[in-house]
Design an enzyme around this catalytic site. Structure first.
Site, PDB file in Angstrom:
ATOM      1  N   ASP A   1      -0.418  -0.115   6.106  1.00  0.00           N
ATOM      2  CA  ASP A   1      -0.167   0.621   7.347  1.00  0.00           C
ATOM      3  C   ASP A   1      -1.255   0.387   8.377  1.00  0.00           C
ATOM      4  OD1 ASP A   1      -2.247   2.014   6.298  1.00  0.00           O
ATOM      5  OD2 ASP A   1      -1.219   3.946   6.149  1.00  0.00           O
TER       6      ASP A   1
ATOM      7  N   ASP B   1       0.870  -1.166   0.000  1.00  0.00           N
ATOM      8  CA  ASP B   1       0.000   0.000   0.000  1.00  0.00           C
ATOM      9  C   ASP B   1       0.911   1.221   0.000  1.00  0.00           C
ATOM     10  OD1 ASP B   1      -2.558   1.411   0.326  1.00  0.00           O
ATOM     11  OD2 ASP B   1      -1.759   1.942   2.291  1.00  0.00           O
ATOM     12  N   LYS B   2       0.673   2.170  -0.892  1.00  0.00           N
ATOM     13  CA  LYS B   2       1.630   3.272  -1.077  1.00  0.00           C
ATOM     14  C   LYS B   2       1.741   4.174   0.152  1.00  0.00           C
ATOM     15  CE  LYS B   2       0.664   7.157  -3.192  1.00  0.00           C
ATOM     16  NZ  LYS B   2       1.175   8.212  -2.269  1.00  0.00           N
ATOM     17  N   THR B   3       0.606   4.744   0.540  1.00  0.00           N
ATOM     18  CA  THR B   3       0.636   5.797   1.549  1.00  0.00           C
ATOM     19  C   THR B   3       0.966   5.237   2.928  1.00  0.00           C
ATOM     20  OG1 THR B   3      -1.011   7.019   0.286  1.00  0.00           O
ATOM     21  CG2 THR B   3      -0.652   7.696   2.561  1.00  0.00           C
TER      22      THR B   3
ATOM     23  N   LYS C   1      -9.536  -3.071  -2.090  1.00  0.00           N
ATOM     24  CA  LYS C   1      -8.157  -3.562  -2.083  1.00  0.00           C
ATOM     25  C   LYS C   1      -8.093  -5.080  -2.012  1.00  0.00           C
ATOM     26  CE  LYS C   1      -6.017   0.595  -0.125  1.00  0.00           C
ATOM     27  NZ  LYS C   1      -5.281   1.186   1.004  1.00  0.00           N
TER      28      LYS C   1
ATOM     29  N   THR D   1      -2.887   1.903  -4.458  1.00  0.00           N
ATOM     30  CA  THR D   1      -3.117   3.209  -3.848  1.00  0.00           C
ATOM     31  C   THR D   1      -4.472   3.758  -4.272  1.00  0.00           C
ATOM     32  OG1 THR D   1      -2.286   5.474  -3.665  1.00  0.00           O
ATOM     33  CG2 THR D   1      -1.921   4.352  -5.761  1.00  0.00           C
ATOM     34  N   GLY D   2      -5.003   4.619  -3.455  1.00  0.00           N
ATOM     35  CA  GLY D   2      -6.222   5.334  -3.798  1.00  0.00           C
ATOM     36  C   GLY D   2      -5.938   6.603  -4.564  1.00  0.00           C
TER      37      GLY D   2
ATOM     38  N   ASP E   1      -6.904  -1.329   5.735  1.00  0.00           N
ATOM     39  CA  ASP E   1      -6.297  -2.410   4.959  1.00  0.00           C
ATOM     40  C   ASP E   1      -6.680  -3.791   5.475  1.00  0.00           C
ATOM     41  OD1 ASP E   1      -4.977  -0.677   3.267  1.00  0.00           O
ATOM     42  OD2 ASP E   1      -3.206  -0.549   4.539  1.00  0.00           O
TER      43      ASP E   1
END
Length: 704
Positions: free
Chosen positions: A585, A389-391, A566, A538-539, A589
């Site tokens: 994170d 997950d990017k953020t 996701k 990512t969103g 998720d």
């Protein structure tokens, strides 16, 4: 889009100080999302093996002392060695009497364990040990009373068997206790006393007496007594015991600190936010304890193997007794049968898996990797795709200044310093990013006066006699300014764009974006070296995702994905035949973490949704994913080695114990069989200890 403050990204909401009502700017672009608050799971303690260690150590030494006269006064042993016993009537009763004490006292753990296995209808090593010593005990008494041949006097073998078995169990329990020593030491991280603020003074209380909302003082060099939020002061905090990161981390007003961490250079005051079993420290203990107590696939396999070995040993014993009896050697039948039962004891097999996993769990905890589910640790070695997950995972999850573009009239540092001065009184995340960027470059930040903020426009302040304004496109529209040409290129990458005006004239522009962690590049490169595909989800918009993916060399990415979708992306990868580890994170998720073959939650020092993840990374370093892979592969190698040694040893030794080589004159003595069996256990234990040499620090693993 509802524009407020510096801006809101679709899919993520920037988190501001609840006390702040500043709605400063609307930016052309959007900040990456911040972390949202979420609670801890219920935490508990763990039970150690210290009482078992003391019990077996004490019992071993007592039995060793008793074994000396039992062996020394054994008629069979004296005949083997070739010395004469004293010619006195009491001599022949020393071994039977003390041997009976050893059987009843020293053999008690094995006898009681055998009863438990019989009641549970789960035969295992305890039943085999109990069967062997019971047969030896009965045969020896019959020999001592003259009811059977004196060669069946097994008192010395019985004594050695009990002593060796107790030694093996002592080693096992001590090894298991060592694996939990790091967890026990976590309790020692808490200070004995805490200084609670009571009005204008402080009172000394026990950490257990603190309550949520209390204010405590932590002096330089002191340990934090409970999880809390700094309300006064700042300090470099040693958080290595929680995150595995050796470098101190600067914590300021409003930052969270964790119980057990150390304020290295200055004192702070903090408001307690969690105490007792709700602290992160207690949570870590609970996570590792759950991992050590969880039943994994490999452990279940070892348990089944032990049961199979029982029936194998029982069958081999029956066949041995029948063959030797049919050959006209009833005495040999008893001797060989007892030896078979001793050799086939699955003690080493029972130790092979749990000791490896326990040591692996402890090593992982020391490196800031918390293995919640042993099955996740086992599965990680087979993962061929890691989905980040990017953020907050590959990026910091907070905006940062990534570029400064001044006009010809200003220098880059001067422009940044002016913008920071104007933003000093703002509490907005973008304002903090600008101020932090100036501080990072050690630029002098002048005092500002006449500070004003306009919702959806920007901020305005007077700095050194000049009017400085910082804001997004609405500010330019109001002031009649034009954005710099570079803004178009920045916009394509999904960056946040703020312009700086000095005395009404555009002086330059700032690009802000969710900053990529410097460790992310090393993590992606190292995963590629291990033939693992890296995918990002990512969103954020396509442009933002593409820019980050290109920067890090990521193989694939999914952009514009809502949190609830996701898990379907994880399923999509799995449908391609991939084994997926999902790294998130912990914010929104949980379904994806649960869907993945291995769920990894990153940033577990304080707030993380631990319920759906099998592995928790205490630090925010994405390279820790490599630590999990290395640990999984190393643990699997040790499991295979131990299982082959334990099972292979038994399969080879049982025929020898049965006497298959008797026709050529080789018969494996029972005592030698007992010694070899215990040596097998010791080899397994020592082999597992080699895992302690594994360096799981992110730097070392990524460099391999």
């Amino acid at each position: 889009m509802n524009e407020h403050d510096h801006g809101v990204h679709h899919g993520h909401t920037a988190v501001t100080d609840p006390a702040s009502a500043n709605n400063d700017h609307t930016a052309d672009g959007a900040p990456a999302g911040g972390m949202s608050d979420h609670g801890h799971a219920d935490h508990g303690g763990h039970a150690g093996h210290g009482d078992h260690v003391a019990k077996f150590r004490r019992l071993f030494w007592i039995m060793l002392v008793l074994a000396v006269p039992v062996v020394g006064f054994s008629m069979m042993f004296s005949m083997l060695i070739g010395y004469a016993l004293p010619d006195a009537g009491w001599v022949r009763w020393v071994s039977p009497v003390l041997g009976t004490v050893m059987y009843a006292w020293g053999g008690a753990p094995f006898l009681s364990g055998a009863v438990s296995e019989l009641r549970a209808r789960k035969p295992g090593m305890m039943l085999l040990i109990a069967l062997a010593i019971t047969v030896a005990f009965i045969a020896s008494w019959h020999a001592s009373l003259g009811l059977v041949d004196h060669q069946l006097d097994f008192w010395w073998e019985l004594a050695l068997l009990i002593v060796i078995m107790l030694l093996g169990h002592w080693i096992e329990m001590r090894s298991l206790a060592q694996t939990t020593s790091a967890l026990d030491s976590l309790a020692a991280l808490l200070p004995d006393e805490a200084e609670k603020v009571d009005g204008d003074t402080t009172v000394t209380v026990a950490p257990a007496d603190l309550r949520v909302g209390d204010t405590v003082v932590v002096r330089p060099g002191g340990r934090v007594p409970a999880d809390g939020r700094i309300v006064q002061g700042s300090a470099s905090m040693d958080e290595s015991m929680i995150t595995g990161e050796s470098r101190p981390v600067r914590r300021n007003d409003g930052d969270q600190v964790v119980a057990g961490t150390v304020a290295t250079d200055s004192g702070i005051r903090l408001e307690v936010t969690a105490v007792g079993e709700d602290t992160a420290l207690a949570g870590i203990r609970k996570l590792v304890t759950d991992a050590q107590n969880s039943s994994s696939r490999a452990q279940r396999l070892a348990d089944r193997a032990a049961a199979w070995l029982f029936w194998f040993a029982l069958g081999a014993g029956v066949i041995t007794a029948l063959v030797w009896a049919l050959l006209g050697s009833p005495d040999d039948a008893v001797i060989r049968t007892i030896t078979v039962l001793v050799i086939a004891c699955p003690h080493a097999l029972g130790l092979a898996i749990p000791l490896v996993v326990s040591i692996a769990t402890e090593r992982a905890a020391r490196a800031g990797v918390l293995v919640k589910d042993r099955l996740a640790l086992e599965s990680m070695r087979t993962v061929n795709t890691v989905l980040f997950d990017k953020t907050g995972t590959l990026t910091r999850g907070a905006p940062a200044v990534t570029a400064v573009q001044p006009t010809d009239s200003f220098q880059e540092d001067d422009l940044l310093a002016l913008a920071a001065a104007a933003e000093t009184d703002s509490e907005h995340p973008l304002a903090r990013a600008i101020v932090n960027a100036a501080k990072a470059k050690q630029l002098p930040i002048a005092s500002a006066t006449d500070f004003e903020s306009s919702p959806a426009v920007g901020v305005r302040a007077r700095v050194d006699g000049r009017v400085v304004q910082v804001g997004g496109p609405n500010l330019l529209d109001r002031e009649g300014g034009r954005e710099l040409p570079v803004a178009d290129a920045w916009r394509e990458n999904g960056a946040i764009i703020l312009h700086v005006l000095v005395d009404g004239t555009v002086a330059g522009a700032l690009r802000l974006a969710d900053e990529v962690r410097p460790e992310s590049r090393a993590a992606v490169d190292a995963l590629h070296q291990r033939d693992v595909q890296v995918v990002m989800i990512t969103g954020d918009a396509e442009a933002v995702a593409a820019a980050v993916a290109a920067d890090l060399g990521i193989d694939r990415f999914f952009a514009g994905v809502r949190p609830e979708d996701k898990a379907s992306k994880v399923k999509e990868l799995q449908n391609e035949g991939r084994r997926v580890a999902m790294v998130g994170d912990g914010v929104n998720d949980a379904p994806a973490l649960a869907q993945a073959d291995v769920g990894i939650a990153i940033g577990a020092g304080t707030d993380v949704a631990i319920a759906s993840a099998g592995v928790i990374l205490a630090s925010d370093d994405p390279r820790s994913v490599l630590s999990v892979i290395e640990l999984s592969r190393a643990s699997y190698r040790k499991m295979k080695q131990n299982l082959w040694w334990a099972a292979g040893y038994n399969l080879l030794s049982v025929p020898l114990a049965a006497g298959v080589l008797a026709p050529i004159g080789f018969i494996l003595p029972m005592s030698v069989g007992a010694i070899l069996m215990s040596l097998s256990t010791i080899v397994v234990a020592l082999n597992a200890q080699l895992l302690r040499r594994l360096d799981l620090s992110p730097q070392a693993v990524a460099a391999k």
